[in-house]
Design a protein around this motif. Structure first.
Motif, PDB file in Angstrom:
ATOM      1  N   ALA A  79       0.816  -1.215   0.000  1.00 41.80           N
ATOM      2  CA  ALA A  79       0.000   0.000   0.000  1.00 41.80           C
ATOM      3  C   ALA A  79       0.849   1.264   0.000  1.00 41.80           C
ATOM      4  O   ALA A  79       0.307   2.376   0.018  1.00 41.80           O
ATOM      5  CB  ALA A  79      -0.933   0.002   1.212  1.00 41.80           C
ATOM      6  N   ALA A  80       2.167   1.154  -0.023  1.00 47.83           N
ATOM      7  CA  ALA A  80       3.054   2.320  -0.039  1.00 47.83           C
ATOM      8  C   ALA A  80       2.965   3.015  -1.395  1.00 47.83           C
ATOM      9  O   ALA A  80       2.459   2.452  -2.369  1.00 47.83           O
ATOM     10  CB  ALA A  80       4.484   1.889   0.242  1.00 47.83           C
ATOM     11  N   PRO A  81       3.455   4.256  -1.490  1.00 50.27           N
ATOM     12  CA  PRO A  81       3.492   4.918  -2.799  1.00 50.27           C
ATOM     13  C   PRO A  81       4.198   4.048  -3.831  1.00 50.27           C
ATOM     14  O   PRO A  81       5.198   3.384  -3.536  1.00 50.27           O
ATOM     15  CB  PRO A  81       4.285   6.202  -2.509  1.00 50.27           C
ATOM     16  N   LEU A  82       3.679   4.047  -5.050  1.00 48.95           N
ATOM     17  CA  LEU A  82       4.234   3.179  -6.077  1.00 48.95           C
ATOM     18  C   LEU A  82       5.727   3.393  -6.261  1.00 48.95           C
ATOM     19  O   LEU A  82       6.485   2.439  -6.482  1.00 48.95           O
ATOM     20  CB  LEU A  82       3.511   3.408  -7.404  1.00 48.95           C
ATOM     21  N   SER A  83       6.176   4.630  -6.169  1.00 48.40           N
ATOM     22  CA  SER A  83       7.584   4.934  -6.403  1.00 48.40           C
ATOM     23  C   SER A  83       8.495   4.314  -5.360  1.00 48.40           C
ATOM     24  O   SER A  83       9.709   4.229  -5.566  1.00 48.40           O
ATOM     25  CB  SER A  83       7.807   6.446  -6.437  1.00 48.40           C
ATOM     26  N   GLU A  84       7.944   3.853  -4.242  1.00 49.47           N
ATOM     27  CA  GLU A  84       8.748   3.233  -3.192  1.00 49.47           C
ATOM     28  C   GLU A  84       8.781   1.711  -3.295  1.00 49.47           C
ATOM     29  O   GLU A  84       9.545   1.066  -2.569  1.00 49.47           O
ATOM     30  CB  GLU A  84       8.203   3.631  -1.816  1.00 49.47           C
ATOM     31  N   LEU A  85       7.982   1.132  -4.185  1.00 47.00           N
ATOM     32  CA  LEU A  85       7.896  -0.321  -4.265  1.00 47.00           C
ATOM     33  C   LEU A  85       9.088  -0.896  -5.023  1.00 47.00           C
ATOM     34  O   LEU A  85       9.662  -0.259  -5.900  1.00 47.00           O
ATOM     35  CB  LEU A  85       6.591  -0.739  -4.934  1.00 47.00           C
ATOM     36  N   GLU A  86       9.430  -2.117  -4.684  1.00 47.22           N
ATOM     37  CA  GLU A  86      10.598  -2.800  -5.245  1.00 47.22           C
ATOM     38  C   GLU A  86      10.197  -4.209  -5.644  1.00 47.22           C
ATOM     39  O   GLU A  86       9.280  -4.792  -5.068  1.00 47.22           O
ATOM     40  CB  GLU A  86      11.704  -2.843  -4.178  1.00 47.22           C
ATOM     41  N   GLY A  87      10.878  -4.750  -6.634  1.00 46.56           N
ATOM     42  CA  GLY A  87      10.608  -6.128  -7.043  1.00 46.56           C
ATOM     43  C   GLY A  87       9.921  -6.173  -8.391  1.00 46.56           C
ATOM     44  O   GLY A  87       9.866  -5.191  -9.133  1.00 46.56           O
ATOM     45  N   GLN A  88       9.389  -7.337  -8.736  1.00 48.40           N
ATOM     46  CA  GLN A  88       8.641  -7.523  -9.983  1.00 48.40           C
ATOM     47  C   GLN A  88       7.216  -7.922  -9.629  1.00 48.40           C
ATOM     48  O   GLN A  88       7.010  -8.899  -8.894  1.00 48.40           O
ATOM     49  CB  GLN A  88       9.302  -8.596 -10.848  1.00 48.40           C
ATOM     50  N   PHE A  89       6.243  -7.193 -10.155  1.00 43.50           N
ATOM     51  CA  PHE A  89       4.872  -7.419  -9.705  1.00 43.50           C
ATOM     52  C   PHE A  89       3.875  -6.806 -10.676  1.00 43.50           C
ATOM     53  O   PHE A  89       4.207  -5.973 -11.516  1.00 43.50           O
ATOM     54  CB  PHE A  89       4.663  -6.801  -8.319  1.00 43.50           C
ATOM     55  N   ALA A  90       2.620  -7.231 -10.532  1.00 39.40           N
ATOM     56  CA  ALA A  90       1.451  -6.563 -11.107  1.00 39.40           C
ATOM     57  C   ALA A  90       0.542  -6.240  -9.931  1.00 39.40           C
ATOM     58  O   ALA A  90       0.344  -7.081  -9.047  1.00 39.40           O
ATOM     59  CB  ALA A  90       0.742  -7.478 -12.095  1.00 39.40           C
ATOM     60  N   LEU A  91      -0.007  -5.043  -9.917  1.00 38.72           N
ATOM     61  CA  LEU A  91      -0.695  -4.580  -8.715  1.00 38.72           C
ATOM     62  C   LEU A  91      -1.960  -3.826  -9.088  1.00 38.72           C
ATOM     63  O   LEU A  91      -1.998  -3.088 -10.072  1.00 38.72           O
ATOM     64  CB  LEU A  91       0.263  -3.678  -7.926  1.00 38.72           C
ATOM     65  N   ALA A  92      -3.001  -4.022  -8.290  1.00 43.44           N
ATOM     66  CA  ALA A  92      -4.247  -3.245  -8.397  1.00 43.44           C
ATOM     67  C   ALA A  92      -4.589  -2.730  -7.003  1.00 43.44           C
ATOM     68  O   ALA A  92      -4.545  -3.492  -6.026  1.00 43.44           O
ATOM     69  CB  ALA A  92      -5.373  -4.105  -8.941  1.00 43.44           C
TER      70      ALA A  92
END
Length: 590
Positions: A79-92
């Motif tokens: 749920a963090a800001p997208l710019s802080e996310l790491e890794g490989q994923f698809a998210l909604a």
């Protein structure tokens, strides 16, 4: 890894359902062992997994929720800001007030995420083939030809009309104001890394790599791929340096360079190691696995080869379901911009034609095509590459090419990561945002001729660095005392460079009449024979028949069925993949 399916209505009063997507998914990929659903009146998202699901799931907060598939580096921060996310994923993600919904791909776009629209509904899936089947989408002729000519799909284009792939760090935002798209993160050069001299840069890359690996994988006990090349050696050494225990594996037959060198490395380092081969009855088993390979390869990876890959994943999954792959390690060297030759880092102009000729439009037997697809395919590929590089047009060509190489790898390592999802959670540690950013920030001159990788290897484990690579010479830095050991390396690089300058990369792709047929090729031949016996590879009746010269294709298929020497197995495998993918979507090329 897992699959994500979503459907969203622009009419917020309209209930929606992913039932058709679920039915298409199960018909192609079989039942899932794990499923979670989150929804609003106007949106529904399902996460499916056939493996234990520590890296996929859903969370709720207030009226909102987040659903993700794939290895987020810290799932609890979904749920963090997208710019802080790491890794490989698809998210909604649905906002806590229920007003805004965001669907996004990971920073480098490695995990595939596709979208299509039908009426006021927007669909998303980690499988383009699932969307094509559910929506009865017609095939794209140029998309199919791109795959047949190159064996890879990257950028927005897919083999299906109206289905596109989201690009790196792309977010689709649904709100009462309408639907918009944004890019939430762009790669940039870390000035601190770029300013470092060679020794300090080496130390910084080792430090940042081990920190990122440790933060992500400490507490796990993954498999790690190990070959005779540079990239997996660096992968395993950084994993060891991060204090993460792992089990190395190598795919291949005894006597193969990859196997022999990997065994020597693992023995010297004291790592547990397993060679993964194929069963003795593989020629009988492989034909029964081809439909599965098409479905999990999404019709965008050569399916006959994937049967072999999946068999290895099955064996790994029996003991451990996390796998680290060395894809992206080449960003620490000059591979991405080797085609720039003397203009590398001295211009902001990218030599697209040379990039395509050297790296994408490889040798292929063109005799089977009704018309040569190369010009149209090259134009489409160039457009994809130019679009990716456009925001960075003022940057040095080396930086642009680093990003273009990562984009091309979304259709290779990213696609292989998605393929693995039916058996293991495969991760690409070198495409963690922090690791990738460090690699591409290193001065280009530090990365030439494997200099940076060699120095990192030696810093991490001198014993392992001293062992030869399959390209010739050891993985340690070149010096006066060991110069004699690098003769094979220098000779092979020179020969390859000369061949490219002479245009041999555009050859016909065959191995030559004198080449020996391998056991894997015997399994390929058995698969062709099985499909032809079923009437599924009759050139006159195939769903893709309009693309080929019937007589020429019949000759090629006959030779493949007989395991004749000189067959272009890559092209044959692509033809099989296209034909079975069209059948999976119940479609044909008019």
């Amino acid at each position: 890894m897992a699959d994500l399916l979503a459907i969203i209505s622009r009419d917020r009063s309209r209930p929606v359902s992913v039932a058709d997507l679920l039915a298409a998914h199960e018909s192609l990929r079989g039942p899932a062992s794990f499923s979670q659903t989150v929804s609003a009146s106007w949106a529904e998202v399902v996460v499916l997994d056939r493996v234990a699901p520590p890296l996929a799931g859903t969370e709720a907060a207030g009226e909102g929720w987040v659903a993700w598939a794939g290895p987020l580096a810290d799932a609890a921060r979904a749920a963090a800001p997208l710019s802080e996310l790491e890794g490989q994923f698809a998210l909604a993600r649905l906002a806590t007030d229920g007003a805004e919904l965001v669907v996004a791909t990971d920073p480098l776009g490695m995990m595939p995420l596709f979208t299509a629209a039908a009426g006021d509904l927007t669909y998303f899936s980690t499988s383009a083939l699932v969307l094509a089947r559910a929506l009865r989408t017609p095939p794209s002729k140029i998309g199919i030809e791109r795959f047949l000519r190159t064996g890879t799909m990257f950028g927005r284009a897919t083999p299906w009309e109206g289905i596109e792939r989201l690009q790196p760090a792309e977010a689709v935002v649904f709100s009462p104001a309408g639907v918009g798209r944004e890019t939430y993160w762009r790669p940039s050069v870390d000035a601190g890394i770029r300013s470092l001299g060679f020794d300090d840069c080496t130390a910084a890359c080792v430090e940042r790599g081990t920190e990122a690996f440790g933060r992500r994988y400490r507490g796990a006990h993954p498999w790690a791929d190990l070959t005779g090349g540079f990239d997996t050696r660096l992968l395993t050494l950084i994993t060891q340096g991060a204090g993460v225990p792992f089990h190395a594996n190598t795919v291949g037959d005894d006597g193969h360079d990859d196997v022999d060198i990997a065994r020597e490395i693992a023995t010297a380092a004291g790592w547990p190691w397993t060679r993964l081969g194929l069963p003795d009855d593989w020629a009988e088993v492989a034909p029964t696995r081809i439909e599965e390979a098409v479905a999990w390869g999404d019709g965008q990876l050569e399916a006959m080869h994937l049967c072999n890959v999946i068999e290895g994943h099955r064996e790994k999954a029996a003991t451990e379901t996390m796998l680290l792959n060395g894809g992206g390690g080449e960003q620490f060297r000059d591979y991405a911009w080797g085609h720039e030759l003397w203009s590398a880092n001295r211009s902001n102009q990218v030599h697209y034609d040379r990039l395509l000729a050297w790296r994408v439009l490889g040798p292929t037997d063109l005799s089977v095509f009704r018309e040569d697809p190369t010009p149209a395919v090259a134009a489409a590929l160039r457009a994809e590459l130019e679009h990716r590089a456009e925001p960075f047009a003022d940057a040095p060509n080396t930086f642009q090419c680093d990003l273009l190489h990562a984009l091309r790898n979304t259709g290779h390592f990213g696609a292989y990561q998605a393929l693995a999802a039916g058996w293991v959670h495969m991760e690409l540690p070198f495409y963690l945002k922090s690791v990738f950013s460090t690699a591409i920030s290193a001065q280009p001159r530090h990365r030439q001729s494997h200099r940076l990788m060699r120095a990192m290897d030696r810093a991490l484990d001198p014993r392992v660095a001293a062992i030869q690579t399959k390209t010739g010479g050891p993985a340690e830095p070149i010096g006066v005392a060991n110069l004699y050991r690098f003769t094979p390396y220098l000779w092979r690089r020179g020969k390859r460079f000369g061949s490219r300058l002479r245009g041999k990369v555009m050859g016909d792709g065959s191995k030559g009449e004198g080449a020996l047929v391998t056991e894997r090729e015997r399994a390929f031949a058995a698969t062709i024979a099985s499909l032809r016996a079923q009437g599924r590879l009759d050139p006159a009746a195939m769903r893709s028949a309009s693309l080929f010269e019937s007589a020429a294709l019949e000759t090629v298929l006959q030779r493949a069925e007989q395991a004749a020497a000189g067959v272009d197995w890559s092209l044959v495998g692509r033809i099989v993949t296209v034909e079975l993918a069209l059948a999976g979507a119940d479609a044909a090329i008019e």
